[in-house]
Write a protein that holds these residues in place. Structure first.
Motif, PDB file in Angstrom:
ATOM      1  N   MET A 127      46.374  30.572  52.720  1.00 18.30           N
ATOM      2  CA  MET A 127      47.358  31.642  52.540  1.00 18.30           C
ATOM      3  C   MET A 127      46.659  32.833  51.886  1.00 18.30           C
ATOM      4  O   MET A 127      46.035  32.686  50.834  1.00 18.30           O
ATOM      5  CB  MET A 127      48.489  31.131  51.656  1.00 18.30           C
ATOM      6  N   LEU A 128      46.771  34.000  52.505  1.00 17.01           N
ATOM      7  CA  LEU A 128      46.208  35.240  51.975  1.00 17.01           C
ATOM      8  C   LEU A 128      47.350  36.242  51.918  1.00 17.01           C
ATOM      9  O   LEU A 128      47.968  36.544  52.929  1.00 17.01           O
ATOM     10  CB  LEU A 128      45.084  35.756  52.869  1.00 17.01           C
ATOM     11  N   THR A 129      47.660  36.737  50.728  1.00 13.97           N
ATOM     12  CA  THR A 129      48.829  37.588  50.570  1.00 13.97           C
ATOM     13  C   THR A 129      48.617  38.644  49.490  1.00 13.97           C
ATOM     14  O   THR A 129      47.735  38.500  48.645  1.00 13.97           O
ATOM     15  CB  THR A 129      50.071  36.735  50.219  1.00 13.97           C
ATOM     16  N   THR A 130      49.449  39.662  49.544  1.00 13.94           N
ATOM     17  CA  THR A 130      49.449  40.675  48.489  1.00 13.94           C
ATOM     18  C   THR A 130      50.395  40.284  47.364  1.00 13.94           C
ATOM     19  O   THR A 130      50.369  40.876  46.298  1.00 13.94           O
ATOM     20  CB  THR A 130      49.902  42.047  49.032  1.00 13.94           C
TER      21      THR A 130
ATOM     22  N   LEU B 115      44.690  35.944  46.953  1.00 12.39           N
ATOM     23  CA  LEU B 115      45.306  37.265  46.981  1.00 12.39           C
ATOM     24  C   LEU B 115      44.418  38.229  47.754  1.00 12.39           C
ATOM     25  O   LEU B 115      43.209  38.028  47.859  1.00 12.39           O
ATOM     26  CB  LEU B 115      45.512  37.761  45.548  1.00 12.39           C
ATOM     27  N   LYS B 116      45.021  39.281  48.273  1.00  8.09           N
ATOM     28  CA  LYS B 116      44.269  40.233  49.083  1.00  8.09           C
ATOM     29  C   LYS B 116      43.222  40.993  48.291  1.00  8.09           C
ATOM     30  O   LYS B 116      42.341  41.606  48.882  1.00  8.09           O
ATOM     31  CB  LYS B 116      45.213  41.196  49.789  1.00  8.09           C
TER      32      LYS B 116
ATOM     33  N   ASP C 282      34.028  36.788  49.675  1.00 10.28           N
ATOM     34  CA  ASP C 282      34.499  35.458  49.287  1.00 10.28           C
ATOM     35  C   ASP C 282      35.386  34.812  50.348  1.00 10.28           C
ATOM     36  O   ASP C 282      35.590  33.600  50.336  1.00 10.28           O
ATOM     37  CB  ASP C 282      35.277  35.521  47.969  1.00 10.28           C
ATOM     38  N   LEU C 283      35.945  35.611  51.260  1.00 12.54           N
ATOM     39  CA  LEU C 283      36.872  35.076  52.254  1.00 12.54           C
ATOM     40  C   LEU C 283      36.227  34.070  53.218  1.00 12.54           C
ATOM     41  O   LEU C 283      36.790  32.997  53.443  1.00 12.54           O
ATOM     42  CB  LEU C 283      37.553  36.201  53.019  1.00 12.54           C
TER      43      LEU C 283
ATOM     44  N   ALA D 131      43.468  31.384  43.930  1.00 15.78           N
ATOM     45  CA  ALA D 131      43.138  32.578  43.154  1.00 15.78           C
ATOM     46  C   ALA D 131      43.187  32.204  41.671  1.00 15.78           C
ATOM     47  O   ALA D 131      44.057  31.444  41.254  1.00 15.78           O
ATOM     48  CB  ALA D 131      44.128  33.693  43.457  1.00 15.78           C
ATOM     49  N   PRO D 132      42.260  32.711  40.861  1.00 17.88           N
ATOM     50  CA  PRO D 132      42.231  32.340  39.433  1.00 17.88           C
ATOM     51  C   PRO D 132      43.549  32.555  38.707  1.00 17.88           C
ATOM     52  O   PRO D 132      43.965  31.712  37.920  1.00 17.88           O
ATOM     53  CB  PRO D 132      41.123  33.227  38.858  1.00 17.88           C
ATOM     54  N   THR D 133      44.251  33.650  38.985  1.00 15.29           N
ATOM     55  CA  THR D 133      45.535  33.875  38.308  1.00 15.29           C
ATOM     56  C   THR D 133      46.563  32.839  38.726  1.00 15.29           C
ATOM     57  O   THR D 133      47.376  32.394  37.922  1.00 15.29           O
ATOM     58  CB  THR D 133      46.086  35.286  38.603  1.00 15.29           C
TER      59      THR D 133
END
Length: 146
Positions: free
Chosen positions: A5-8, A28-29, A35-36, A51-53
């Motif tokens: 999943m890749l999202t804003t 995240l975008k 890295d993708l 994503a780290p967050t």
């Protein structure tokens, strides 16, 4: 099929929905473009990049959950002691190579254990193994200081 999943949208409900739907990773975008391709390869190999967050919020979220009502033995009764060790280390975020080093096992043996865990626990990928480990109480997130 494996999904990344890749999202804003850096929203918990999107993360949870994607993982429940079977996504093997969530980025995240703003992830650096270089890295993708690595993340795609990681998901294809059965790992779970987050994503780290997102990772931090998942850990905090799990730490706030009440203790599981079901005993661990009933939930994980079909796995061996060594598989239990491997599952705990997967839940802590270790790679197969790191698990092999930690448990003094060959990489092939760790991969065998991971494959057996996936089958025995009915998990699609490592992300789901992490969820099982936390939901059954095999591992618990560290409680943040209050």
């Amino acid at each position: 099929m494996r999904v990344l999943m890749l999202t804003t949208f850096d929203l918990d409900e999107y993360v949870y929905a994607a993982l429940r739907a079977g996504a093997g990773g969530f980025l995240l975008k703003d992830t650096p473009p270089g890295d993708l391709p690595a993340a795609i390869r990681v998901v294809a190999s059965g790992e779970a990049p987050l994503a780290p967050t997102v990772t931090r919020r998942l850990i905090v979220g799990f730490s706030r959950l009440p203790e599981p009502a079901r005993p661990v033995a009933r939930e994980l009764g079909g796995i061996t002691g060594r598989e239990r060790d491997v599952l705990a280390l997967i839940a802590r975020g270790l790679s197969n190579a790191e698990i092999a080093g930690h448990l003094t096992l060959s990489l092939a043996t760790v991969k065998t254990h991971v494959g057996r865990l996936l089958g025995k626990l009915g998990a699609r990928d490592r992300a789901q193994l992490v969820i099982v480990a936390y939901e059954t109480g095999l591992v618990a997130a560290a409680r943040p200081p209050r």
